[in-house]
Design an enzyme around this catalytic site. Structure first.
Site, PDB file in Angstrom:
ATOM      1  N   TYR A  28     -28.342  25.517 -40.773  1.00 19.29           N
ATOM      2  CA  TYR A  28     -29.604  26.210 -40.515  1.00 19.29           C
ATOM      3  C   TYR A  28     -30.573  25.405 -39.656  1.00 19.29           C
ATOM      4  CZ  TYR A  28     -28.167  29.213 -44.415  1.00 19.29           C
ATOM      5  OH  TYR A  28     -27.485  30.061 -45.250  1.00 19.29           O
ATOM      6  N   HIS A  30     -35.252  30.679 -37.784  1.00 21.84           N
ATOM      7  CA  HIS A  30     -35.863  30.794 -39.105  1.00 21.84           C
ATOM      8  C   HIS A  30     -36.395  29.444 -39.602  1.00 21.84           C
ATOM      9  CE1 HIS A  30     -36.625  33.931 -41.891  1.00 21.84           C
ATOM     10  NE2 HIS A  30     -35.709  33.670 -42.793  1.00 21.84           N
ATOM     11  N   ASN A  69     -35.874  32.124 -49.759  1.00 22.72           N
ATOM     12  CA  ASN A  69     -36.239  33.172 -50.713  1.00 22.72           C
ATOM     13  C   ASN A  69     -37.075  32.684 -51.888  1.00 22.72           C
ATOM     14  OD1 ASN A  69     -34.606  34.608 -49.017  1.00 22.72           O
ATOM     15  ND2 ASN A  69     -33.230  35.375 -50.582  1.00 22.72           N
ATOM     16  N   TYR A  86     -34.531  26.888 -50.504  1.00 25.70           N
ATOM     17  CA  TYR A  86     -34.117  27.962 -49.612  1.00 25.70           C
ATOM     18  C   TYR A  86     -35.268  28.960 -49.467  1.00 25.70           C
ATOM     19  CZ  TYR A  86     -29.391  26.112 -49.451  1.00 25.70           C
ATOM     20  OH  TYR A  86     -28.318  25.299 -49.249  1.00 25.70           O
ATOM     21  N   ASN A 138     -38.859  37.008 -46.242  1.00 21.48           N
ATOM     22  CA  ASN A 138     -38.586  36.647 -47.637  1.00 21.48           C
ATOM     23  C   ASN A 138     -39.356  35.426 -48.107  1.00 21.48           C
ATOM     24  OD1 ASN A 138     -36.822  38.780 -48.115  1.00 21.48           O
ATOM     25  ND2 ASN A 138     -35.056  37.652 -47.349  1.00 21.48           N
TER      26      ASN A 138
END
Length: 209
Positions: free
Chosen positions: A37, A42, A88, A86, A134
């Site tokens: 990632y 993001h 979320n 993470y 999110n």
């Protein structure tokens, strides 16, 4: 003896050595941990804080729910965090460090990617919906309000129907990569302005730039 014991307890319980609550700030970069990632759209929140760390010469260390670092700016004490929960569950880390360090809600700035802004556009806001993001959704749930400061970094919306997730979890194209260093510099300036000059002045100076 009592004073000495209190000082030890404070050192263990809080990281920011500041008694004036209005001089304590929390800057949060949203992103996902892990190599796959690292360079995705993001993860712009992480990348902006990495650029700030290089500029201000501080280092992130692993701590509860986040990688954390501190620095001083014109008499203000700033805690920077990159949640390790993470995306979320970003709000969990924000709530924990906000409470632990007794940082006022108005002194929090959350850095996030935004597909509704053209690439590289930076914008500060004092409130707003999660917009389907999110990380912001969990932050809103944990803070129990939509009225918190956020720094939106535009990543554009160059994707087809149903491809949004692939796009934000995809890496920058070559043109974007070349433009990022200047955008990181501008983003660091926005953060410093927020800490010293306040969110309204920062909005007036940086929004849309």
């Amino acid at each position: 003896m009592l004073k000495w014991l209190k000082s030890i307890f404070k050192t263990e319980s809080q990281i920011l050595n500041e008694t004036d609550l209005m001089k304590k700030f929390l800057v949060v970069g949203l992103g996902n941990i892990g190599d796959k990632y690292e360079n995705t759209r993001h993860n712009i929140g992480f990348k902006i804080l990495d650029a700030l760390a290089e500029s201000e010469n501080f280092i992130f260390e692993d701590a509860k729910l986040a990688a954390i670092a501190t620095f001083k700016h014109k008499g203000r004490s700033v805690l920077c965090i990159k949640p390790s929960t993470y995306m979320n569950l970003s709000g969990k880390a924000i709530r924990y460090w906000m409470d632990k360090e007794k940082i006022p809600l108005e002194n929090i700035l959350v850095i996030t990617d935004d597909i509704n802004l053209p690439f590289g556009t930076i914008r500060a806001k004092t409130k707003g919906s999660d917009g389907g993001h999110n990380g912001l959704k969990d932050t809103q749930n944990m803070l129990q309000t939509t009225k918190y400061n956020r720094f939106r970094f535009g990543v554009g919306a160059d994707f087809g129907k149903g491809k949004q997730v692939d796009y934000v979890l995809g890496e920058w194209n070559e043109e974007e990569r070349k433009a990022l260093p200047e955008r990181y510099k501008k983003s660091c300036e926005l953060i410093r302005s927020f800490v010293f000059a306040g969110v309204q002045n920062t909005m007036n100076q940086f929004n849309g730039s």
